[in-house]
Write an enzyme that holds these catalytic residues in place. Sequence first.
Site, PDB file in Angstrom:
ATOM      1  N   HIS A 141       0.880  -1.181   0.000  1.00 39.05           N
ATOM      2  CA  HIS A 141       0.000   0.000   0.000  1.00 39.05           C
ATOM      3  C   HIS A 141       0.916   1.229   0.000  1.00 39.05           C
ATOM      4  CE1 HIS A 141      -2.746   2.961   1.919  1.00 39.05           C
ATOM      5  NE2 HIS A 141      -3.737   2.155   1.588  1.00 39.05           N
ATOM      6  N   ASP A 218       3.238  -4.398   7.945  1.00 44.04           N
ATOM      7  CA  ASP A 218       2.030  -3.594   7.825  1.00 44.04           C
ATOM      8  C   ASP A 218       0.865  -4.583   7.962  1.00 44.04           C
ATOM      9  OD1 ASP A 218      -0.311  -2.534   6.819  1.00 44.04           O
ATOM     10  OD2 ASP A 218       0.603  -1.626   5.048  1.00 44.04           O
ATOM     11  N   GLN A 221      -4.349  -5.177   6.910  1.00 39.62           N
ATOM     12  CA  GLN A 221      -5.300  -6.188   6.420  1.00 39.62           C
ATOM     13  C   GLN A 221      -5.039  -7.554   7.046  1.00 39.62           C
ATOM     14  OE1 GLN A 221      -7.768  -5.195   4.589  1.00 39.62           O
ATOM     15  NE2 GLN A 221      -6.964  -3.185   4.031  1.00 39.62           N
ATOM     16  N   LYS A 244     -10.212  -0.841  10.612  1.00 44.00           N
ATOM     17  CA  LYS A 244     -10.321  -2.009   9.718  1.00 44.00           C
ATOM     18  C   LYS A 244     -10.588  -3.288  10.512  1.00 44.00           C
ATOM     19  CE  LYS A 244      -7.161   0.092   6.395  1.00 44.00           C
ATOM     20  NZ  LYS A 244      -7.973   0.448   5.226  1.00 44.00           N
ATOM     21  N   CYS A 382      -4.849   2.548  -3.559  1.00 40.78           N
ATOM     22  CA  CYS A 382      -3.611   3.063  -2.947  1.00 40.78           C
ATOM     23  C   CYS A 382      -2.474   2.069  -3.137  1.00 40.78           C
ATOM     24  CB  CYS A 382      -3.802   3.376  -1.459  1.00 40.78           C
ATOM     25  SG  CYS A 382      -4.973   4.675  -1.159  1.00 40.78           S
TER      26      CYS A 382
HETATM   27  N1  PLP Z   1      -1.708  -0.717   4.632  1.00 41.83           N
HETATM   28  C1  PLP Z   1      -2.665  -1.443   4.057  1.00 41.83           C
HETATM   29  C2  PLP Z   1      -2.346  -2.821   3.559  1.00 41.83           C
HETATM   30  C3  PLP Z   1      -3.949  -0.915   3.911  1.00 41.83           C
HETATM   31  O1  PLP Z   1      -4.914  -1.637   3.342  1.00 41.83           O
HETATM   32  C4  PLP Z   1      -4.202   0.399   4.392  1.00 41.83           C
HETATM   33  C5  PLP Z   1      -5.522   1.018   4.198  1.00 41.83           C
HETATM   34  O2  PLP Z   1      -6.245   0.681   3.286  1.00 41.83           O
HETATM   35  C6  PLP Z   1      -3.174   1.090   5.018  1.00 41.83           C
HETATM   36  C7  PLP Z   1      -1.941   0.498   5.106  1.00 41.83           C
HETATM   37  C8  PLP Z   1      -3.379   2.457   5.572  1.00 41.83           C
HETATM   38  O3  PLP Z   1      -4.246   2.393   6.673  1.00 41.83           O
HETATM   39  P1  PLP Z   1      -4.787   3.716   7.371  1.00 41.83           P
HETATM   40  O4  PLP Z   1      -5.360   4.563   6.262  1.00 41.83           O
HETATM   41  O5  PLP Z   1      -5.823   3.225   8.314  1.00 41.83           O
HETATM   42  O6  PLP Z   1      -3.638   4.361   8.043  1.00 41.83           O
END
Ligand code: PLP
Length: 424
Positions: A141, A218, A221, A244, A382
């Site tokens: 992401h 990260d 998900q 999430k 993203c």
């Molecule tokens: N990393 C992953 C794999 C994501 O799916 C997301 C959000 O869609 C993020 C990071 C960023 O999360 P946040 O916007 O809650 O900081």
Amino acid sequence: MTTTTPEAVGRSRPAKAPAVFDAAAARKDFPILGTLVRGKPLVYLDNAATTQKPRQVTAALVGYYETSNSNVHRGVHRLSETATRLYEGARAHVAEFIGAAEPAEIIFVRGTTEAINLVCHSWGRPNVAAGDEVIISGLEHHSNIVPWQRLCEEKGARLKVIPMNDRGELLLDEYERLFSDRTRIVAVNHVSNALGTINPVAEMAASAHARGVPLLVDGAQGLPHLGVDVRALGCDFYAFSGHKMYAPMGIGVLFGRKELLSKMPPYQSGGDMIKSVTFDRTIYNDPPHLFEAGTPNVAGAVGLDAAVAYLGGAGQDAIRRHEEEVLEYATGRLGDMEGLRIYGTAREKAGVISFTMEGVHPHDVGTILDTEGVAVRTGHHCAQPIMERFGIPATVRASFGLYNVKADVDALVAALGKVRSVFR
Ligand code: PLP
């Protein structure tokens, strides 16, 4: 109206989580799932963007504000003591939930993005120098790309990227080859938000550690679908977002191993991250408070605590099996549709199906699905480098949560039939 204290709402966890997850019963905990969208029953399939919140979480939030709201750590009065107990209790419960060694390894942040930025700033800046290397993967992401890219630009370091195969699986041989004596950190996601690939992060952590290199996961998900035991994964940092995983927006977690956190300088500066301040000198607080400058999101932490209790009570293994069944069913039904192509066919997948329909732009698919009450995400999610890897600008993404059932998949397939009839 009676108001329940958040302590009473949040933590009614049964002694033993059930072996089977009852999604139909769980749906009743999520009032929004009973609403109509454009006159049709809502079919919510945008869980990778954010999940809906059960009554247990919203009741904990309301209960907190109606019975216990105060600032934390500073007051000697009763309400402040209660709020502090709730906030620090949430930290302890999250630590237990993810297998951290102690609550001090849990830092409350806004979400995954802030957690990764914190590591880039406080671990990255002192530890990455000109000529050094940072390894990420092609499945990331943007929030696990751009902060590292900026760090590398600032330091004159190099960003190296683990490639993937056509199924959307990382090439682990290539990963091994990317290491050099200049590798300083590896940052990868647990589950790809765009393709659903589950990455073998425990194996990847072991490879990194064999070379003395730390690894950040990260888990935005990963945690909602798989649960996590940070000790079993062997990661050094694990980042995730409350919103999430059925908790409120604006609260998230950075887990960091104490050994690393204790050597990191502050991220932001201000109240609460200090022990004492004079104009000559500030003595800093210890982690986790060192990394939580200013008034924290106490209500968010209370809501996160309730979500943790909810997931723990339902049993994350049982939830995972249920979600796997729904994903498998969806993969079969969508796979049977003419002109529909699924992107991301990894052998290990969770939560997500990305696809395109021949002759129809993904945004048009999403718009027509919406008229049928079906909420999906369309775009690059993203994760533009993934789209580039597959030579497409965008996909339609159906992403599942614990409350999704096979009937939701049937509704999606029926709505896609409508898309087909419009674009015939
Ligand atoms: N990393 C992953 C794999 C994501 O799916 C997301 C959000 O869609 C993020 C990071 C960023 O999360 P946040 O916007 O809650 O900081």
